[in-house]
Design an enzyme around this catalytic site. Structure first.
Site, PDB file in Angstrom:
ATOM      1  NE  ARG A   7      -2.343   7.302   9.985  1.00  0.00           N
ATOM      2  CZ  ARG A   7      -2.752   6.671   8.895  1.00  0.00           C
ATOM      3  NH1 ARG A   7      -2.961   7.324   7.780  1.00  0.00           N
ATOM      4  NH2 ARG A   7      -2.980   5.374   8.898  1.00  0.00           N
ATOM      5  NE  ARG A  63      -9.518   3.225  28.474  1.00  0.00           N
ATOM      6  CZ  ARG A  63     -10.279   3.005  27.403  1.00  0.00           C
ATOM      7  NH1 ARG A  63     -10.413   3.946  26.491  1.00  0.00           N
ATOM      8  NH2 ARG A  63     -10.906   1.868  27.254  1.00  0.00           N
ATOM      9  CB  CYS A  75     -12.292   3.239  18.803  1.00  0.00           C
ATOM     10  SG  CYS A  75     -11.046   2.835  20.025  1.00  0.00           S
ATOM     11  CD  GLU A  78      -9.304   3.132   8.289  1.00  0.00           C
ATOM     12  OE1 GLU A  78      -9.528   3.497   7.118  1.00  0.00           O
ATOM     13  OE2 GLU A  78      -8.616   3.783   9.075  1.00  0.00           O
ATOM     14  NE  ARG A  90      -5.317   2.161   7.206  1.00  0.00           N
ATOM     15  CZ  ARG A  90      -5.922   1.078   6.733  1.00  0.00           C
ATOM     16  NH1 ARG A  90      -6.894   0.510   7.447  1.00  0.00           N
ATOM     17  NH2 ARG A  90      -5.597   0.553   5.571  1.00  0.00           N
ATOM     18  CE1 TYR A 108       1.067   3.401   7.728  1.00  0.00           C
ATOM     19  CE2 TYR A 108       3.025   4.728   8.079  1.00  0.00           C
ATOM     20  CZ  TYR A 108       1.680   4.639   7.816  1.00  0.00           C
ATOM     21  OH  TYR A 108       0.935   5.780   7.651  1.00  0.00           O
ATOM     22  NE  ARG A 116       2.402   6.783   2.611  1.00  0.00           N
ATOM     23  CZ  ARG A 116       2.395   8.074   2.949  1.00  0.00           C
ATOM     24  NH1 ARG A 116       1.385   8.577   3.616  1.00  0.00           N
ATOM     25  NH2 ARG A 116       3.382   8.858   2.587  1.00  0.00           N
TER      26      ARG A 116
END
Length: 122
Positions: A7, A63, A75, A78, A90, A108, A116
């Site tokens: 992540r 890409r 894609c 959220e 994200r 992050y 996080r």
């Protein structure tokens, strides 16, 4: 070898194509660096944007990296949770690896560190 998820998240100052491109590229490059990833080991990448970002597809930045044009990219937007961190990108990389879950390093960056703090690295 197993498929593992790595992540990451970052933020942008403004909803511009240039900001989205630069921040996404930086995030992917940091995840690759932290985990010593070879592009051929990447199964797929899921990228999301908060609803306040719509100037560009972050997949375009991925890409642009050497060899990444063959990686399946998706894609999505959220969900718009009230009070959520704005202008966020994200990513979830699905990577074939022999590493254990606890050996993976998540990234992050920017204001996304607050998402996080337990996983954010200095």
């Amino acid at each position: 070898m197993k498929v593992r998820g790595i992540r990451g998240a970052t933020t942008v100052a403004a909803d511009t194509s240039e900001d989205i491109f630069a921040a996404t590229k930086e995030l992917i490059e940091e995840i690759v660096r932290l985990n010593d990833i070879e592009v051929d080991d990447v199964a797929s990448v899921l990228l999301t944007l908060t609803p306040d970002l719509s100037a560009a597809f972050p997949a375009r930045a991925v890409r642009s990296l050497a060899g990444w044009q063959w990686v399946p990219l998706m894609c999505a937007q959220e969900i718009g949770v009230p009070g959520a961190l704005p202008r966020s990108i994200r990513v979830l990389l699905h990577v074939n690896t022999d590493k254990k879950q606890e050996e993976l390093v998540h990234a992050y960056l920017g204001e996304a560190v607050q998402l996080r703090p337990d996983l954010a690295k200095d």
